[in-house]
Design a protein around this motif. Sequence first.
Motif, PDB file in Angstrom:
ATOM      1  N   ALA A   1       0.823  -1.209   0.000  1.00 53.98           N
ATOM      2  CA  ALA A   1       0.000   0.000   0.000  1.00 53.98           C
ATOM      3  C   ALA A   1       0.856   1.258   0.000  1.00 53.98           C
ATOM      4  O   ALA A   1       1.876   1.324   0.696  1.00 53.98           O
ATOM      5  CB  ALA A   1      -0.893   0.006   1.237  1.00 53.98           C
TER       6      ALA A   1
ATOM      7  N   VAL B   1      -3.723   4.906  -2.434  1.00 55.43           N
ATOM      8  CA  VAL B   1      -4.886   5.565  -1.817  1.00 55.43           C
ATOM      9  C   VAL B   1      -4.678   7.069  -1.752  1.00 55.43           C
ATOM     10  O   VAL B   1      -3.647   7.533  -1.252  1.00 55.43           O
ATOM     11  CB  VAL B   1      -5.108   5.036  -0.374  1.00 55.43           C
TER      12      VAL B   1
ATOM     13  N   GLY C   1      -9.903   5.912  -2.724  1.00 56.95           N
ATOM     14  CA  GLY C   1      -9.977   7.196  -2.047  1.00 56.95           C
ATOM     15  C   GLY C   1     -10.700   8.259  -2.833  1.00 56.95           C
ATOM     16  O   GLY C   1     -10.176   8.788  -3.816  1.00 56.95           O
TER      17      GLY C   1
ATOM     18  N   ILE D   1      -3.646  -6.745   1.195  1.00 63.21           N
ATOM     19  CA  ILE D   1      -2.988  -5.437   1.170  1.00 63.21           C
ATOM     20  C   ILE D   1      -2.084  -5.353   2.399  1.00 63.21           C
ATOM     21  O   ILE D   1      -2.492  -5.740   3.496  1.00 63.21           O
ATOM     22  CB  ILE D   1      -4.053  -4.324   1.175  1.00 63.21           C
ATOM     23  N   VAL D   2      -0.873  -4.871   2.184  1.00 64.20           N
ATOM     24  CA  VAL D   2       0.066  -4.748   3.307  1.00 64.20           C
ATOM     25  C   VAL D   2       0.620  -3.329   3.321  1.00 64.20           C
ATOM     26  O   VAL D   2       1.193  -2.875   2.327  1.00 64.20           O
ATOM     27  CB  VAL D   2       1.245  -5.746   3.190  1.00 64.20           C
TER      28      VAL D   2
HETATM   29  O1  LIG Z   1      -8.721   3.026   1.173  1.00 67.45           O
HETATM   30  C1  LIG Z   1      -9.327   4.059   1.535  1.00 67.45           C
HETATM   31  O2  LIG Z   1     -10.130   4.637   0.779  1.00 67.45           O
HETATM   32  C2  LIG Z   1      -9.079   4.640   2.906  1.00 67.45           C
HETATM   33  C3  LIG Z   1      -9.887   5.688   3.339  1.00 67.45           C
HETATM   34  C4  LIG Z   1      -9.675   6.240   4.591  1.00 67.45           C
HETATM   35  C5  LIG Z   1      -8.673   5.768   5.428  1.00 67.45           C
HETATM   36  C6  LIG Z   1      -7.867   4.716   5.000  1.00 67.45           C
HETATM   37  C7  LIG Z   1      -8.055   4.154   3.737  1.00 67.45           C
HETATM   38  N1  LIG Z   1      -7.291   3.121   3.290  1.00 67.45           N
HETATM   39  C8  LIG Z   1      -6.232   2.546   4.047  1.00 67.45           C
HETATM   40  C9  LIG Z   1      -5.672   1.380   3.344  1.00 67.45           C
HETATM   41  O3  LIG Z   1      -6.097   0.908   2.318  1.00 67.45           O
HETATM   42  C10 LIG Z   1      -4.435   0.769   3.985  1.00 67.45           C
HETATM   43  O4  LIG Z   1      -3.369   1.056   3.131  1.00 67.45           O
HETATM   44  C11 LIG Z   1      -4.536  -0.701   4.147  1.00 67.45           C
HETATM   45  O5  LIG Z   1      -5.683  -1.031   4.858  1.00 67.45           O
HETATM   46  C12 LIG Z   1      -3.258  -1.294   4.833  1.00 67.45           C
HETATM   47  O6  LIG Z   1      -3.426  -1.439   6.234  1.00 67.45           O
HETATM   48  P1  LIG Z   1      -2.203  -1.888   7.187  1.00 67.45           P
HETATM   49  O7  LIG Z   1      -1.520  -3.057   6.552  1.00 67.45           O
HETATM   50  O8  LIG Z   1      -2.844  -2.243   8.494  1.00 67.45           O
HETATM   51  O9  LIG Z   1      -1.282  -0.705   7.293  1.00 67.45           O
END
Ligand SMILES: O=C(O)c1ccccc1NCC(=O)[C@H](O)[C@H](O)COP(=O)(O)O
Length: 249
Positions: free
Chosen positions: A17, A60, A90, A228-229
Amino acid sequence: MSESPREPARTLELLPAVDVRDGQAVRLVHGESGSETAYGDPLQAALAWQSAGAEWLHLVDLDAAFGTGDNRARIAEVTRAMEIKVELSGGIRDDDTLAAALATGCRRVNLGTAALETPEWVAKVIAEHGDKIAVGLDVRGTTLRGRGWTRDGGDLYETLERLDAEGCARYVVTDINKDGTLKGPNLELLRNVCAATDRPVVASGGVSSLDDLRAIAGLVPEGVEGAIVGKALYAKAFTLEEALEAVSS
Ligand SMILES: O=C(O)c1ccccc1NCC(=O)[C@H](O)[C@H](O)COP(=O)(O)O
């Protein structure tokens, strides 16, 4: 064309991500505005994941998600620079934002708020664009959240049933309580969503270790297609090369 929307079980896809806020790659905790840790230039981050062997990038625009502006030009620049597939998320909520997102050459977009607030429009674009459209099911418990995860938006399973009927190709499922926390994925949620739909599911939020990725990979036969990471890679809990190796068998 296969009879089921799900392909036969195979290797878990990994989507590193890059979340962009105010032009910078950042990570949030629980997706909360103001909880950012900054990680520099999003293009450099994306190129690093590509060089490490990623086949997908999850990109995003957090400002667009929160309604605090947008990073449209930066997002387009990153997407165009990628040789790998890009999933854009997003603030994609209407014809203009969808057209701008698709014009970047991304492989697919992830709709969140729109699926909760303008279901007719989402049904229309699913019909028009097929598997270029995924829907993000971002939940606390079984309640969906929209507008950058700040507002309740209905029941997960009722919405899933409606989107399935409209032909939605896949879902990106995030447990907001896990997102950005390194507390491990919500495997029960993933299992429950897989049981409720025959569409592929991309897991998001909370991955902290290679064992977490192996656990998600164990759900591929149930319908999980990818993971997703974010934070774990930025925090160097493991490298992307190690992650790809961990899910390759
Ligand atoms: O994806 C979105 O639209 C979004 C909107 C508001 C806040 C966060 C959003 N996305 C976050 C993600 O997609 C993260 O990158 C993803 O969940 C990774 O999570 P992690 O591995 O726990 O860091």
